[in-house]
Design a protein around this motif. Structure first.
Motif, mmCIF file in Angstrom:
data_model
loop_
_atom_site.group_PDB
_atom_site.id
_atom_site.type_symbol
_atom_site.label_atom_id
_atom_site.label_comp_id
_atom_site.label_asym_id
_atom_site.label_seq_id
_atom_site.Cartn_x
_atom_site.Cartn_y
_atom_site.Cartn_z
ATOM 1 N N LEU A 401 -4.443 -5.605 -1.809
ATOM 2 C CA LEU A 401 -4.536 -4.756 -0.620
ATOM 3 C C LEU A 401 -4.987 -5.553 0.595
ATOM 4 C CD1 LEU A 401 -4.621 -2.007 0.856
ATOM 5 C CD2 LEU A 401 -6.925 -1.687 -0.076
ATOM 6 N N ALA A 402 -5.989 -6.406 0.418
ATOM 7 C CA ALA A 402 -6.531 -7.176 1.537
ATOM 8 C C ALA A 402 -5.471 -8.104 2.130
ATOM 9 C CB ALA A 402 -7.750 -7.979 1.072
ATOM 10 N N ALA A 405 -2.641 -6.040 3.804
ATOM 11 C CA ALA A 405 -3.049 -5.434 5.067
ATOM 12 C C ALA A 405 -2.907 -6.412 6.223
ATOM 13 C CB ALA A 405 -4.491 -4.946 4.961
ATOM 14 N N VAL A 406 -3.192 -7.697 5.952
ATOM 15 C CA VAL A 406 -3.058 -8.720 6.991
ATOM 16 C C VAL A 406 -1.595 -9.127 7.156
ATOM 17 C CG1 VAL A 406 -3.707 -11.062 7.668
ATOM 18 C CG2 VAL A 406 -5.391 -9.555 6.595
ATOM 19 N N GLY A 408 1.086 -7.519 6.365
ATOM 20 C CA GLY A 408 1.984 -6.437 6.760
ATOM 21 C C GLY A 408 2.243 -6.393 8.249
ATOM 22 N N TYR A 510 4.698 -0.257 7.595
ATOM 23 C CA TYR A 510 3.440 -0.888 7.192
ATOM 24 C C TYR A 510 2.824 -0.141 6.015
ATOM 25 C CZ TYR A 510 -1.308 -2.788 7.678
ATOM 26 O OH TYR A 510 -2.516 -3.388 7.443
ATOM 27 N N ARG A 511 2.842 1.175 6.065
ATOM 28 C CA ARG A 511 2.214 1.964 5.008
ATOM 29 C C ARG A 511 2.918 1.751 3.669
ATOM 30 N NH1 ARG A 511 1.831 8.632 4.727
ATOM 31 N NH2 ARG A 511 1.495 8.721 2.456
ATOM 32 N N VAL A 514 2.162 -1.760 2.213
ATOM 33 C CA VAL A 514 0.829 -1.923 1.647
ATOM 34 C C VAL A 514 0.708 -1.156 0.333
ATOM 35 C CG1 VAL A 514 -1.613 -1.413 2.017
ATOM 36 C CG2 VAL A 514 -0.252 -2.378 3.879
ATOM 37 N N GLU A 515 1.216 0.072 0.295
ATOM 38 C CA GLU A 515 1.145 0.845 -0.944
ATOM 39 C C GLU A 515 1.918 0.153 -2.067
ATOM 40 O OE1 GLU A 515 2.562 4.708 0.030
ATOM 41 O OE2 GLU A 515 0.724 5.326 1.079
#
Length: 629
Positions: A401-402, A405-406, A408, A510-511, A514-515
């Motif tokens: 996830l980390a 998040a960057v 993405g 983006y969502r 990440v998912e």
């Protein structure tokens, strides 16, 4: 000062090989619009043929400069002929097909050609002699530099000049440029584009074969050359800009210099520097240094997401069948249970990629980055802090996830092949970090001795895998029918209209990215627990291709596509070589042929093929007299 000067020369010499490869790949893409992942195979073919000519078949050729050069040209010519055969058999059937299918089909060609060369030349390395008359070194700035590398440095500009003259001063080159701009218009004017595309493929593959032959005085020919060189070739092509030979030239210089300086100054981070360079360029210029925005590529062959039935009773029947097959696998013995666990983990990994591909149109060629992050996050949290299985899986998901998040933020600005290569760059950075950060990851020795799952808890772990796999499929089904799923498909099909309607296009992309990354990280953590060890291969290109194969074999737009694909791929990998004696040593080549056949005959996957067969039977059956009442 002398040190940096020598490293610059090393970089320029290495850039020549990269440019020969990149120029050929760029030429093929420019004319045919095919992203040829098998380009490294023609590089390897040129190297192996030349090495055998001057070493085993005609040793006297290795003692004559003229005959050695002739052997190199023959190796390049053979690579060009092999490229023509590949164009006739495979590539021309991929014209107009989305790039993802081309990448996977040509990866199948890579597997087939690798095993064919292994059968023809043997598995060992071939050490060719140094080029006669150019064996020594010259002193420059107090350092010694090989004469052969000085000679090869001049070939890059000469090839660039030759290609420029070919494309601008000859009728063949002018028609090639016309085919690059508008092949349909060229066909309408009475010029058959097929010979042009065949010529472009032959010339591009011959350049790759020449690049492989020129490597021989520096390194032995071996069966790992194809994948090693194709990844950096893609870095050069994408950094320079797809379709731009000039961009490929300057990108080859840039990557070659960074590679040479990295080897000398930061040997443990060389690969990271190379791929970070591409990532930075694409983040600033999404089309590369000299690339132009490409026309919209062909749409996916099937846009509608197919679910077995809208009836809940039939949907429940499919899930019941899935649970029944899992229960049957558990009763089949330890080996069958292990294979079933592998298939379930691959299913979860496949669904993570399928959700962003099928609904969002986001193509990742490096999804193994998050699989590897999840695996290492789970493994290191267990070995360093003694985390239990739930905590370790959570740590793996958090790490994925980390990073997502960057990363993405750069993903939402890219699309198509650029997005695929940007994701590949991330995966290679993760792979290189896992390989070279020995103090943390153990390097090639990996992280071993994990006890996240014991013999006593193995049945509960299998139940957990079945539960998570079924939940993943159910979540994908729910996502496809949700408001967010509809927004994803709108962004995929008509991004400008979606933006004009007020949808946050970048936020939606983006969502889902990440998912998807978090689910891939969960799959990686489960794989680490199941195997009891993690190695850098968890983040390798091969692992990313496994996810693509799972999705495309079953059907990217089929709800149960990942389940079918994971079952087929797991069975083929485990059983094909052991059950068929002839294929025991060459099962990868057989798998490659199967992948090519699926991508050509049924790009919609096995489930899509089954649907078409059912539709054909209904159309051929007599009409029901009572059906009109």
């Amino acid at each position: 000062m002398s040190f940096f000067a020598i490293q610059v020369l090393n970089g320029l010499s290495y850039a020549t090989t990269l440019f020969l490869m990149a120029a050929g790949l760029t030429l093929i893409f420019g004319v045919t619009r095919i992203v040829n992942f098998a380009h490294g195979s023609f590089f390897m073919l040129g190297a192996l043929l030349t090495a055998h000519w001057v070493t085993n078949w005609f040793p006297a050729w290795g003692e004559s400069a003229g005959l050695y050069a002739l052997a190199m040209l023959l190796g390049a010519l053979a690579a060009g002929v092999a490229g023509a055969l590949a164009e006739f058999v495979l590539l021309r059937r991929l014209y107009g097909v989305p790039e993802l299918y081309q990448l996977v089909a040509t990866f199948g060609l890579t597997l087939a050609m690798s095993d064919a060369m292994r059968w023809g030349f043997g598995p060992g390395e071939v050490f060719a002699p140094r080029f006669p008359g150019l064996k020594g070194a010259v002193e420059l700035w107090g350092e010694f530099f090989p004469v052969w590398q000085l000679v090869t440095m001049t070939l890059g500009p000469l090839v660039w000049l030759g290609l420029h003259l070919l494309l601008t001063r000859t009728r063949f080159g002018q028609r090639l440029r016309a085919a690059t701009m508008d092949r349909a218009m060229l066909d309408a004017l009475g010029v058959n584009p097929k010979p042009l595309m065949l010529g472009a493929v032959m010339l591009g593959c011959a350049l790759a074969g020449l690049g492989g032959a020129l490597q021989l005085p520096r390194e032995p020919a071996n069966l790992q050359m194809d994948v090693n060189v194709i990844v950096e070739t893609f870095v050069v092509v994408v950094t320079g800009g797809l379709g731009s030979i000039g961009g490929a030239f300057f990108a080859a210089l840039l990557i070659g210099l960074i590679h040479a300086l990295g080897v000398s100054l930061f040997p443990q981070a060389t690969l990271v520097l190379v791929f970070l360079t591409m990532a930075v360029v694409l983040a600033v210029r999404p089309q590369g240094l000299m690339g132009q925005p490409l026309d919209a590529g062909p749409r996916e062959i099937i846009q509608k997401f197919h679910q077995p039935s809208v009836k809940r009773s039939l949907g429940a029947l499919y899930f019941a069948a899935f649970f029944g097959l899992c229960a049957l696998a558990w009763t089949g013995g330890e080996y069958t249970r292990s294979l079933a666990s592998d298939a379930l983990i691959l299913l979860i990994f496949g669904v993570s990629l399928q959700s962003m591909m099928a609904l969002g149109g986001l193509v990742s060629f490096g999804h193994a980055a998050f699989f590897g992050l999840g695996a290492y996050g789970a493994a290191l949290s267990h070995t360093q802090w003694g985390a239990s299985l739930p905590v370790a899986l959570a740590a793996g998901c958090a790490l994925a996830l980390a990073v997502a998040a960057v990363f993405g933020a750069a993903v939402v600005r890219s699309a198509g092949v650029y997005l695929a290569m940007l994701s590949l760059a991330l995966a290679q950075v993760i792979w290189a970090t896992a390989t070279q950060w020995v103090a943390l990851t153990g390097g090639d020795n990996g992280v071993i001795g994990l006890r996240l799952v014991s013999d006593d808890t193995r049945p509960l772990f299998f139940v957990l895998l079945v539960f998570i796999a079924s939940l993943s499929v159910a979540a994908l089904s729910r996502l496809a029918g949700s408001t967010f799923g509809a927004a994803l498909q709108a962004v995929r099909d008509t991004p400008q209209r979606a933006a004009a309607s007020g949808l946050p296009v970048n936020g939606i992309k983006y969502r889902i990215f990440v998912e998807s990354a978090v689910l891939a990280g969960l799959a990686g953590g489960l794989a680490a627990a199941h195997k009891g060890a993690v190695f850098p291969s968890a983040a390798s290109v091969a692992t990313s291709v496994d996810a693509l194969l799972v999705v495309l074999l079953g059907g990217v737009h089929q709800l149960w596509g990942a389940a079918v694909g994971s079952a087929v791929l797991t069975w083929a990998s485990a059983e094909l070589g052991s059950s068929v004696a002839v294929l025991r040593d060459y099962w990868r080549g057989a798998l490659g042929v199967f992948v090519m056949a699926i991508m050509v005959l049924s790009p919609s996957g096995l489930l899509g093929l089954l649907q078409r067969m059912k539709g054909a039977r209904r159309a051929a059956s007599p009409a029901d007299p009572g059906g009109s009442r």
